[in-house]
Design a protein around this motif. Structure first.
Motif, PDB file in Angstrom:
ATOM      1  N   SER A 170     -32.194  10.935  33.931  1.00 47.02           N
ATOM      2  CA  SER A 170     -33.405  10.931  33.107  1.00 47.02           C
ATOM      3  C   SER A 170     -33.920   9.521  32.818  1.00 47.02           C
ATOM      4  N   GLY A 171     -33.056   8.509  32.990  1.00 42.83           N
ATOM      5  CA  GLY A 171     -33.433   7.132  32.668  1.00 42.83           C
ATOM      6  C   GLY A 171     -33.181   6.194  33.828  1.00 42.83           C
ATOM      7  N   HIS A 172     -33.217   4.914  33.512  1.00 44.56           N
ATOM      8  CA  HIS A 172     -33.024   3.881  34.533  1.00 44.56           C
ATOM      9  C   HIS A 172     -31.991   2.885  34.011  1.00 44.56           C
ATOM     10  N   PHE A 173     -30.735   3.251  34.147  1.00 43.44           N
ATOM     11  CA  PHE A 173     -29.657   2.391  33.685  1.00 43.44           C
ATOM     12  C   PHE A 173     -29.284   1.394  34.772  1.00 43.44           C
ATOM     13  N   GLU A 174     -29.029   0.150  34.375  1.00 44.35           N
ATOM     14  CA  GLU A 174     -28.701  -0.894  35.342  1.00 44.35           C
ATOM     15  C   GLU A 174     -27.214  -0.976  35.627  1.00 44.35           C
ATOM     16  N   ARG A 175     -26.406  -0.337  34.807  1.00 48.94           N
ATOM     17  CA  ARG A 175     -24.953  -0.374  35.013  1.00 48.94           C
ATOM     18  C   ARG A 175     -24.418   1.047  35.132  1.00 48.94           C
ATOM     19  N   ASN A 176     -23.204   1.171  35.682  1.00 49.55           N
ATOM     20  CA  ASN A 176     -22.580   2.487  35.761  1.00 49.55           C
ATOM     21  C   ASN A 176     -21.609   2.711  34.601  1.00 49.55           C
ATOM     22  N   LEU A 224     -32.500   7.912  24.539  1.00 49.57           N
ATOM     23  CA  LEU A 224     -31.924   7.043  25.560  1.00 49.57           C
ATOM     24  C   LEU A 224     -32.257   5.604  25.209  1.00 49.57           C
ATOM     25  N   ASN A 225     -31.264   4.737  25.323  1.00 54.40           N
ATOM     26  CA  ASN A 225     -31.478   3.296  25.188  1.00 54.40           C
ATOM     27  C   ASN A 225     -31.070   2.676  26.517  1.00 54.40           C
ATOM     28  N   GLU A 226     -32.055   2.535  27.404  1.00 55.63           N
ATOM     29  CA  GLU A 226     -31.752   2.083  28.757  1.00 55.63           C
ATOM     30  C   GLU A 226     -31.274   0.639  28.776  1.00 55.63           C
ATOM     31  N   THR A 227     -31.781  -0.183  27.883  1.00 57.07           N
ATOM     32  CA  THR A 227     -31.396  -1.593  27.856  1.00 57.07           C
ATOM     33  C   THR A 227     -29.900  -1.754  27.596  1.00 57.07           C
ATOM     34  N   ASN A 228     -29.383  -0.959  26.661  1.00 59.95           N
ATOM     35  CA  ASN A 228     -27.963  -1.044  26.291  1.00 59.95           C
ATOM     36  C   ASN A 228     -27.110   0.037  26.940  1.00 59.95           C
ATOM     37  N   CYS A 229     -27.709   0.803  27.865  1.00 59.82           N
ATOM     38  CA  CYS A 229     -26.992   1.881  28.560  1.00 59.82           C
ATOM     39  C   CYS A 229     -26.341   2.849  27.580  1.00 59.82           C
ATOM     40  N   LYS A 230     -27.135   3.300  26.608  1.00 65.30           N
ATOM     41  CA  LYS A 230     -26.652   4.249  25.610  1.00 65.30           C
ATOM     42  C   LYS A 230     -27.453   5.541  25.704  1.00 65.30           C
ATOM     43  N   CYS A 231     -26.776   6.657  25.437  1.00 60.25           N
ATOM     44  CA  CYS A 231     -27.464   7.943  25.358  1.00 60.25           C
ATOM     45  C   CYS A 231     -26.923   8.732  24.174  1.00 60.25           C
ATOM     46  N   TYR A 232     -27.804   9.530  23.580  1.00 61.99           N
ATOM     47  CA  TYR A 232     -27.473  10.267  22.363  1.00 61.99           C
ATOM     48  C   TYR A 232     -27.724  11.759  22.598  1.00 61.99           C
ATOM     49  N   TYR A 233     -26.698  12.565  22.358  1.00 61.78           N
ATOM     50  CA  TYR A 233     -26.800  14.012  22.556  1.00 61.78           C
ATOM     51  C   TYR A 233     -26.122  14.739  21.396  1.00 61.78           C
ATOM     52  N   ASP A 234     -26.569  15.973  21.176  1.00 61.28           N
ATOM     53  CA  ASP A 234     -25.835  16.911  20.331  1.00 61.28           C
ATOM     54  C   ASP A 234     -25.336  18.044  21.218  1.00 61.28           C
ATOM     55  N   PHE A 235     -24.173  18.601  20.858  1.00 58.68           N
ATOM     56  CA  PHE A 235     -23.600  19.722  21.596  1.00 58.68           C
ATOM     57  C   PHE A 235     -23.463  20.926  20.673  1.00 58.68           C
ATOM     58  N   TYR A 236     -23.825  22.110  21.201  1.00 56.21           N
ATOM     59  CA  TYR A 236     -23.706  23.372  20.453  1.00 56.21           C
ATOM     60  C   TYR A 236     -22.917  24.378  21.283  1.00 56.21           C
ATOM     61  N   ASN A 237     -22.030  25.095  20.631  1.00 58.72           N
ATOM     62  CA  ASN A 237     -21.395  26.250  21.253  1.00 58.72           C
ATOM     63  C   ASN A 237     -22.409  27.390  21.342  1.00 58.72           C
TER      64      ASN A 237
END
Length: 285
Positions: free
Chosen positions: A91-97, A55-68
């Motif tokens: 899970s984080g504290h994002f300042e924007r939606n 999670l990059n809360e400052t830039n409102c970014k999140c990183y995930y992998d998806f598996y079937n």
């Protein structure tokens, strides 16, 4: 070692989510672990696994992998993507939606719009082929879209139709014609006024009918709009779960009315309390 597993659903599509920011489990995730996590205790089988990487809360970014559930990865999952966004916010504290999601290495933009709903911006489809009476669309995952009116006589027949058997009997033909193995199959039935489309999807990697499929909904909207079956640009689709998905099409009217942008809107909810999973025994405790 015991890890926490959260249970989420997007429009009825069921997922388990694991926070792996501390790198407790090293990549790549093995097939047995993915399958075991999707085989939930006292709950229906999950139709995918999402792994939070960062999670990059400052830039409102999140990183995930998806598996079937079969352990395969690398494809887009629209319902899972919306669950990832809401999970990141919880899970984080994002300042924007406005959130930037990197899913399996691909970037998507999303907006929280209230009532557990997320609007996910998608790139223009990668491939579109009108083949006989059915359509192939690649929106990051591969879909065959069949107009259900070609195979059933009524909406009642649509609900009773044996989709699993149909997929088992016809998918090899579709695979041969498009030259792609990992195909999803959606049958779609528009209402008389063409304001709503009912959809049912057989998903690759799950090898069963799922309660909903976000990329199936998007592919259906693209296919039906391209074939002039529908002409509105805000399209409501009702999957098996009955939890409505909305697809917004951005149309470039200056270039032969081509689709230049797509937004998938739908709910994303945490279904129940978290569970504990023992990695050593590969079982929920």
């Amino acid at each position: 070692m015991v890890i926490e597993v959260q249970h989420w659903s997007g429009a009825g599509n069921r997922f388990v989510i694991v926070d792996n920011r501390k790198g407790i489990i090293s990549n790549p995730w093995n097939v047995i672990l993915v399958k075991s996590l999707c085989q939930r205790k006292d709950l229906p089988v999950a139709e995918g696994l999402l792994v939070l990487l960062d999670l990059n809360e400052t830039n409102c970014k999140c990183y995930y992998d998806f598996y079937n559930p079969d352990g395969s990865t690398g494809v887009m999952c629209g319902n899972g993507a919306r669950c990832a966004v809401r999970h990141a916010v919880s899970s984080g504290h994002f300042e924007r939606n406005l959130i930037e999601l990197i899913l399996n290495g691909c970037m998507y933009r999303a907006e929280l719009i209230g009532n557990d709903r997320v609007a996910l911006r998608l790139p223009v489809y990668k491939d579109l082929r009108l083949i006989e009476s059915w359509t192939y669309v690649n929106v990051g995952s591969h879909h065959v879209i069949v107009d259900a009116r070609d195979i059933v006589q009524s909406i009642e027949d649509f609900h009773r139709f044996d989709l699993i058997r149909f997929a088992q009997e016809h998918l090899n033909l579709y695979r041969m014609k498009v030259g792609i193995e990992n195909l999803n199959l959606t049958i779609a039935y528009p209402t008389v006024d063409q304001q709503i489309i009912r959809i049912r999807t057989y998903e690759n990697g799950v090898f069963d009918e799922t309660q909903a499929c976000g990329t199936g909904a998007v592919s259906t909207a693209i296919a039906f709009w391209t074939r002039n079956i529908i002409r509105q640009v805000k399209i409501q689709l009702i999957p098996t779960s009955q939890r409505i998905l909305t697809v917004h099409l951005d149309i470039n009217t200056e270039e032969k009315e081509t689709i230049q942008g797509i937004t998938l809107e739908g709910d994303a909810r945490q279904d129940t309390t978290s569970s504990q999973f023992d990695i050593d025994s590969m079982r929920y405790v």
